[in-house]
Design an enzyme around this catalytic site. Structure first.
Site, PDB file in Angstrom:
ATOM      1  N   LYS A 273     -11.814 -33.881 -38.581  1.00  9.71           N
ATOM      2  CA  LYS A 273     -13.001 -34.670 -37.685  1.00  9.71           C
ATOM      3  C   LYS A 273     -13.524 -33.357 -37.081  1.00  9.71           C
ATOM      4  O   LYS A 273     -14.928 -33.682 -36.777  1.00  9.71           O
ATOM      5  CB  LYS A 273     -11.971 -35.326 -36.555  1.00  9.71           C
ATOM      6  CG  LYS A 273     -12.619 -36.247 -35.802  1.00  9.71           C
ATOM      7  CD  LYS A 273     -11.654 -36.564 -34.611  1.00  9.71           C
ATOM      8  CE  LYS A 273     -11.252 -35.649 -33.651  1.00  9.71           C
ATOM      9  NZ  LYS A 273     -10.294 -36.248 -32.627  1.00  9.71           N
TER      10      LYS A 273
ATOM     11  N   GLU B 101       0.779 -30.066 -33.668  1.00 12.38           N
ATOM     12  CA  GLU B 101       1.953 -31.124 -33.803  1.00 12.38           C
ATOM     13  C   GLU B 101       3.129 -30.488 -34.208  1.00 12.38           C
ATOM     14  O   GLU B 101       2.962 -29.730 -35.331  1.00 12.38           O
ATOM     15  CB  GLU B 101       1.394 -32.533 -34.509  1.00 12.38           C
ATOM     16  CG  GLU B 101       0.515 -33.342 -33.631  1.00 12.38           C
ATOM     17  CD  GLU B 101      -0.073 -34.325 -34.305  1.00 12.38           C
ATOM     18  OE1 GLU B 101       0.631 -34.957 -35.108  1.00 12.38           O
ATOM     19  OE2 GLU B 101      -1.389 -34.782 -33.968  1.00 12.38           O
TER      20      GLU B 101
ATOM     21  N   ARG C 191       3.484 -48.958 -26.540  1.00 11.81           N
ATOM     22  CA  ARG C 191       3.606 -47.476 -26.912  1.00 11.81           C
ATOM     23  C   ARG C 191       4.240 -47.077 -25.322  1.00 11.81           C
ATOM     24  O   ARG C 191       5.080 -46.302 -25.316  1.00 11.81           O
ATOM     25  CB  ARG C 191       2.385 -46.848 -26.834  1.00 11.81           C
ATOM     26  CG  ARG C 191       2.313 -45.523 -27.342  1.00 11.81           C
ATOM     27  CD  ARG C 191       0.945 -45.225 -28.083  1.00 11.81           C
ATOM     28  NE  ARG C 191       1.239 -44.128 -29.101  1.00 11.81           N
ATOM     29  CZ  ARG C 191       0.097 -43.545 -29.645  1.00 11.81           C
ATOM     30  NH1 ARG C 191      -1.145 -43.433 -29.333  1.00 11.81           N
ATOM     31  NH2 ARG C 191       0.264 -42.709 -30.571  1.00 11.81           N
TER      32      ARG C 191
ATOM     33  N   ALA D 195      -1.840 -42.301 -24.001  1.00 10.62           N
ATOM     34  CA  ALA D 195      -0.421 -41.639 -24.041  1.00 10.62           C
ATOM     35  C   ALA D 195      -0.040 -41.579 -25.217  1.00 10.62           C
ATOM     36  O   ALA D 195       0.961 -41.837 -26.176  1.00 10.62           O
ATOM     37  CB  ALA D 195       0.629 -42.802 -23.394  1.00 10.62           C
ATOM     38  N   GLY D 196      -1.013 -40.690 -26.071  1.00 12.95           N
ATOM     39  CA  GLY D 196      -0.704 -40.449 -27.632  1.00 12.95           C
ATOM     40  C   GLY D 196      -0.293 -39.084 -27.926  1.00 12.95           C
ATOM     41  O   GLY D 196       0.670 -38.449 -27.111  1.00 12.95           O
TER      42      GLY D 196
ATOM     43  N   VAL E 253      -1.506 -36.141 -27.703  1.00 13.61           N
ATOM     44  CA  VAL E 253      -2.003 -35.107 -27.016  1.00 13.61           C
ATOM     45  C   VAL E 253      -1.463 -35.516 -25.599  1.00 13.61           C
ATOM     46  O   VAL E 253      -1.192 -34.551 -24.777  1.00 13.61           O
ATOM     47  CB  VAL E 253      -3.506 -34.916 -27.010  1.00 13.61           C
ATOM     48  CG1 VAL E 253      -3.825 -34.042 -25.913  1.00 13.61           C
ATOM     49  CG2 VAL E 253      -3.973 -34.742 -28.287  1.00 13.61           C
TER      50      VAL E 253
ATOM     51  N   ASN F 160     -10.767 -25.066 -34.474  1.00 12.64           N
ATOM     52  CA  ASN F 160     -10.077 -25.696 -35.688  1.00 12.64           C
ATOM     53  C   ASN F 160     -10.822 -25.694 -36.950  1.00 12.64           C
ATOM     54  O   ASN F 160     -10.339 -25.238 -37.981  1.00 12.64           O
ATOM     55  CB  ASN F 160     -10.255 -27.305 -35.205  1.00 12.64           C
ATOM     56  CG  ASN F 160      -8.865 -27.620 -34.370  1.00 12.64           C
ATOM     57  OD1 ASN F 160      -8.006 -26.924 -34.378  1.00 12.64           O
ATOM     58  ND2 ASN F 160      -8.973 -28.691 -33.799  1.00 12.64           N
TER      59      ASN F 160
ATOM     60  N   CYS G 148      -7.268 -33.612 -36.417  1.00 11.15           N
ATOM     61  CA  CYS G 148      -8.243 -32.418 -35.711  1.00 11.15           C
ATOM     62  C   CYS G 148      -9.027 -31.899 -36.828  1.00 11.15           C
ATOM     63  O   CYS G 148     -10.437 -31.990 -36.565  1.00 11.15           O
ATOM     64  CB  CYS G 148      -7.480 -31.697 -35.016  1.00 11.15           C
ATOM     65  SG  CYS G 148      -6.867 -32.333 -33.596  1.00 11.15           S
TER      66      CYS G 148
HETATM   67  C1  UDX Z   1      -4.352 -28.247 -35.089  1.00 14.29           C
HETATM   68  C2  UDX Z   1      -4.611 -26.950 -34.525  1.00 14.29           C
HETATM   69  O1  UDX Z   1      -3.772 -26.041 -35.135  1.00 14.29           O
HETATM   70  C3  UDX Z   1      -4.493 -27.000 -32.938  1.00 14.29           C
HETATM   71  O2  UDX Z   1      -4.488 -26.012 -32.298  1.00 14.29           O
HETATM   72  C4  UDX Z   1      -5.487 -28.033 -32.473  1.00 14.29           C
HETATM   73  O3  UDX Z   1      -5.108 -28.266 -30.995  1.00 14.29           O
HETATM   74  C5  UDX Z   1      -5.177 -29.441 -33.201  1.00 14.29           C
HETATM   75  O4  UDX Z   1      -5.280 -29.105 -34.340  1.00 14.29           O
HETATM   76  P1  UDX Z   1      -2.388 -29.761 -35.995  1.00 14.29           P
HETATM   77  O5  UDX Z   1      -3.425 -30.551 -36.634  1.00 14.29           O
HETATM   78  O6  UDX Z   1      -1.408 -30.302 -35.218  1.00 14.29           O
HETATM   79  O7  UDX Z   1      -3.215 -28.693 -34.971  1.00 14.29           O
HETATM   80  O8  UDX Z   1      -1.648 -28.962 -37.295  1.00 14.29           O
HETATM   81  P2  UDX Z   1      -1.807 -27.438 -37.807  1.00 14.29           P
HETATM   82  O9  UDX Z   1      -0.625 -26.897 -37.822  1.00 14.29           O
HETATM   83  O10 UDX Z   1      -2.853 -26.748 -37.452  1.00 14.29           O
HETATM   84  O11 UDX Z   1      -2.122 -27.653 -39.402  1.00 14.29           O
HETATM   85  C6  UDX Z   1      -3.324 -28.578 -39.765  1.00 14.29           C
HETATM   86  C7  UDX Z   1      -2.996 -28.782 -41.544  1.00 14.29           C
HETATM   87  O12 UDX Z   1      -3.293 -27.676 -42.162  1.00 14.29           O
HETATM   88  C8  UDX Z   1      -1.425 -29.439 -41.965  1.00 14.29           C
HETATM   89  O13 UDX Z   1      -1.778 -30.509 -42.787  1.00 14.29           O
HETATM   90  C9  UDX Z   1      -1.058 -28.266 -42.407  1.00 14.29           C
HETATM   91  O14 UDX Z   1       0.175 -28.538 -43.459  1.00 14.29           O
HETATM   92  C10 UDX Z   1      -2.120 -27.363 -43.125  1.00 14.29           C
HETATM   93  N1  UDX Z   1      -1.796 -26.018 -43.118  1.00 14.29           N
HETATM   94  C11 UDX Z   1      -1.636 -25.008 -42.015  1.00 14.29           C
HETATM   95  C12 UDX Z   1      -1.765 -25.374 -44.520  1.00 14.29           C
HETATM   96  O15 UDX Z   1      -1.977 -26.201 -45.551  1.00 14.29           O
HETATM   97  N2  UDX Z   1      -1.614 -24.225 -44.666  1.00 14.29           N
HETATM   98  C13 UDX Z   1      -1.436 -23.332 -43.596  1.00 14.29           C
HETATM   99  O16 UDX Z   1      -1.253 -22.134 -43.874  1.00 14.29           O
HETATM  100  C14 UDX Z   1      -1.399 -23.704 -42.441  1.00 14.29           C
HETATM  101  P1  ADP Z   2      -4.379 -38.366 -29.700  1.00 17.51           P
HETATM  102  O1  ADP Z   2      -3.819 -37.599 -31.013  1.00 17.51           O
HETATM  103  O2  ADP Z   2      -5.568 -37.692 -29.411  1.00 17.51           O
HETATM  104  O3  ADP Z   2      -3.423 -38.261 -28.482  1.00 17.51           O
HETATM  105  P2  ADP Z   2      -3.909 -40.945 -30.101  1.00 17.51           P
HETATM  106  O4  ADP Z   2      -4.365 -42.206 -31.051  1.00 17.51           O
HETATM  107  O5  ADP Z   2      -2.265 -40.602 -30.353  1.00 17.51           O
HETATM  108  O6  ADP Z   2      -4.720 -39.857 -30.159  1.00 17.51           O
HETATM  109  O7  ADP Z   2      -3.683 -41.677 -28.617  1.00 17.51           O
HETATM  110  C1  ADP Z   2      -4.729 -42.133 -27.774  1.00 17.51           C
HETATM  111  C2  ADP Z   2      -4.169 -43.092 -26.990  1.00 17.51           C
HETATM  112  O8  ADP Z   2      -5.154 -43.721 -25.968  1.00 17.51           O
HETATM  113  C3  ADP Z   2      -3.665 -44.502 -27.578  1.00 17.51           C
HETATM  114  O9  ADP Z   2      -2.366 -44.725 -27.426  1.00 17.51           O
HETATM  115  C4  ADP Z   2      -4.704 -45.579 -27.254  1.00 17.51           C
HETATM  116  O10 ADP Z   2      -3.862 -46.765 -27.101  1.00 17.51           O
HETATM  117  C5  ADP Z   2      -5.171 -45.011 -25.746  1.00 17.51           C
HETATM  118  N1  ADP Z   2      -6.502 -45.632 -25.333  1.00 17.51           N
HETATM  119  C6  ADP Z   2      -7.761 -45.862 -25.838  1.00 17.51           C
HETATM  120  N2  ADP Z   2      -8.406 -46.124 -25.034  1.00 17.51           N
HETATM  121  C7  ADP Z   2      -7.925 -46.356 -24.100  1.00 17.51           C
HETATM  122  C8  ADP Z   2      -8.396 -47.088 -22.626  1.00 17.51           C
HETATM  123  N3  ADP Z   2      -9.703 -47.343 -22.528  1.00 17.51           N
HETATM  124  N4  ADP Z   2      -7.531 -46.813 -21.489  1.00 17.51           N
HETATM  125  C9  ADP Z   2      -6.246 -46.825 -21.864  1.00 17.51           C
HETATM  126  N5  ADP Z   2      -5.643 -46.158 -22.992  1.00 17.51           N
HETATM  127  C10 ADP Z   2      -6.692 -45.877 -23.847  1.00 17.51           C
END
Ligand code: UDX
Ligand code: ADP
Length: 463
Positions: free
Chosen positions: A280, A166, A40, A11-12, A14, A225, A277
């Site tokens: 990683k 995000e 959470r 429940a994070g 994503v 990404n 993302c």
């Molecule tokens: C990213 C991807 O955009 C998304 O499609 C994927 O599923 C998850 O990863 P996110 O990490 O939420 O999303 O943020 P994003 O808006 O992509 O920005 C990533 C980083 O790049 C941020 O720190 C942002 O501030 C930085 N950024 C982005 C810049 O510095 N300059 C830019 O022009 C755009």
């Molecule tokens: P993301 O950005 O990918 O959504 P988060 O860390 O925000 O990552 O969310 C992942 C969630 O998955 C956390 O809240 C964590 O507690 C949960 N989680 C991890 N392993 C398990 C599991 N085996 N069963 C249930 N929940 C889990």
């Protein structure tokens, strides 16, 4: 075939928003989001919608509409798994901090645990969907675990990577550029793809739902990404050159962005990208390339990360240099700690690395961020470095009022591009700061000439 019940494990950032939108658009499907973290889940169930565990514009409205109707948040993982016909795996896949592939490969322990749990408790056929970002061929590992440890029932694996950013997650989910579904080419694989397609087709035009094989889907997520991060590193790689030569990065970005082949997005120079993302996924890509002996390809992508690390360090160095080579015992105020605006997520935020570097120089950092808690800032720093927690505590503090945060500061660093910073009374901030009052604008958010007219010494990125 239409399904009636979905379970999402995790429940994070994503799982929460994605399932909320799926439930909102498919009132006839029961969607249960489960997590082992009871706090959470309690936060997802709180009456007061401002207490949801993640901050995301528009999320409260979606949750208000669907929660209790066909959207549920629960800690009863086993029960929800068995009751569902389709299970999304949305658990965290951080970069490994130990063993083989340390610092590069994805840590799949949570994913593996999920697969084992699904195998153990399932008593009917399921479609298992990988939603978390996973290295290529993970689906194969999940399938292997399910088939070998399950109760002889049939599991179909799909890859359905998220492309939500995000801060704009709800908008990205409601009007996605595309939805990607990868599956096996067998008859049952194709049928599973159709089932998931029907769920998205409740609001996404069919021609925007792309279907591929499993591996293409997994790799597309990583490379989408990597391409975006590469653009940020490419523009950041030009900032130093601009500063040395008198070109202005904003003008350069605008000039190249109007070429329709390049386009205007992702060309904002910054202190460096952050988030859960980009780094990683690129490290994953590098690791996969290295594992296959593709050293040139690995080096090519790794350079994107090297450039990003350099940009953070350069920013910290600039602050030290401008403050006469020493920041010891000086107050430096950060505006922003989140990795970008409109989110309370701080994973891999440049703020953490810049603070760490300045604390090495014995600076006192005070942070104002509209959405990040003091506790989160401390734990980010504790996670990164080997200083004792009490040392970190004494060098880093947070302040809820931005004007108080700036009082007496020798320098102010804009780390996150929160809109509200543009509306501040900058004259008031100038008057309360130590002189010369330096602003280091890591997002090129403020107007250079306006700030200089007030009296600030202003340094943007690449201008
Ligand atoms: C990213 C991807 O955009 C998304 O499609 C994927 O599923 C998850 O990863 P996110 O990490 O939420 O999303 O943020 P994003 O808006 O992509 O920005 C990533 C980083 O790049 C941020 O720190 C942002 O501030 C930085 N950024 C982005 C810049 O510095 N300059 C830019 O022009 C755009
Ligand atoms: P993301 O950005 O990918 O959504 P988060 O860390 O925000 O990552 O969310 C992942 C969630 O998955 C956390 O809240 C964590 O507690 C949960 N989680 C991890 N392993 C398990 C599991 N085996 N069963 C249930 N929940 C889990």
């Amino acid at each position: 075939m239409n399904i009636k019940s979905i379970c999402c494990i995790g429940a994070g950032y994503v799982g929460g928003p994605t399932m909320s939108v799926i439930a909102q658009k498919n009132p006839h499907i029961k969607v249960t989001v489960v997590d082992v973290n009871a706090d959470r889940i309690a936060a997802w169930n709180s009456e007061d919608l401002s207490q949801l565990p993640i901050f995301e514009p528009g999320l409260d409205k979606v949750v208000a509409e669907a929660r209790g109707r066909n959207l549920f948040f629960s800690t009863e993982v086993d029960r929800a798994i068995d009751a569902a016909e389709m299970i999304f795996i949305s658990v965290n896949t951080p970069t490994k901090t130990y063993g083989a592939g340390k610092g590069m490969a994805a840590d799949l322990q949570y994913v593996e645990l999920c697969a084992r749990q699904i195998a153990k408790v399932s008593t009917s056929n399921k479609i298992v969907v990988e939603k978390s970002t996973l290295p290529v061929k993970t689906a194969e590992a999940i399938k292997d675990i399910l088939d070998n440890t399950g109760n002889g029932i049939h599991f179909e694996i799909l890859s359905n990577p998220e492309f939500l950013a995000e801060g704009t997650a709800i908008q990205d989910l409601e009007t996605p550029d595309r939805v990607l579904i990868g599956g096996e080419s067998t008859a049952s694989g194709q049928k599973a793809i159709e089932v998931l397609k029907t769920i998205y087709a409740a609001w996404v035009p069919e021609d925007q739902i792309i279907t591929t094989n499993l591996w293409s889907s997994e790799l597309s997520k990583l490379t989408a990404n990597a391409f975006l991060a590469q653009r940020v590193s490419s523009i950041n790689a030009l900032t130093e050159l601009c500063e040395k030569t008198g070109a202005n990065i904003n003008e350069v970005a605008n000039a190249i962005g109007t070429d329709s082949r390049i386009g205007p997005k992702f060309l904002k120079a910054s202190v460096g990208f952050g988030g859960s993302c980009f780094q990683k996924d690129i490290l994953n890509l590098v690791y996969i390339c290295k594992s296959l002996g593709l050293n040139e390809a690995a080096d090519y992508w790794e350079q994107v990360i090297i450039m990003n690390n350099h940009q953070r360090e350069r920013f910290a160095d600039q602050i030290v240099k401008a403050l006469y080579g020493t920041v010891a015992d000086k107050k430096i105020t950060f505006f922003g700690w989140a990795f970008k605006k409109d989110t309370n997520d701080t994973r891999e935020s440049a703020a953490i690395y810049i603070a760490d570097k300045l604390i090495d120089e014995h600076a006192n950092i005070q942070v104002y961020d509209p959405k990040v808690s003091a506790l989160q800032m401390q734990s980010d720093l504790n996670y990164l470095n080997s200083r004792s927690e009490s040392d970190n505590d004494s060098y880093l503090s947070s302040e809820k009022d931005p004007y108080k945060a700036a009082e007496g500061a020798h320098a102010l660093a804009i780390i996150t591009e929160w809109d509200e910073f543009q509306n501040y009374d900058w004259k008031k901030i100038y008057d309360s700061m130590s002189k010369p009052a330096c602003v280091f604008d890591g997002r090129n958010l403020l107007n250079k000439s306006e700030l200089e007219a007030i009296g600030f010494s202003y340094q943007g990125i690449g201008q």
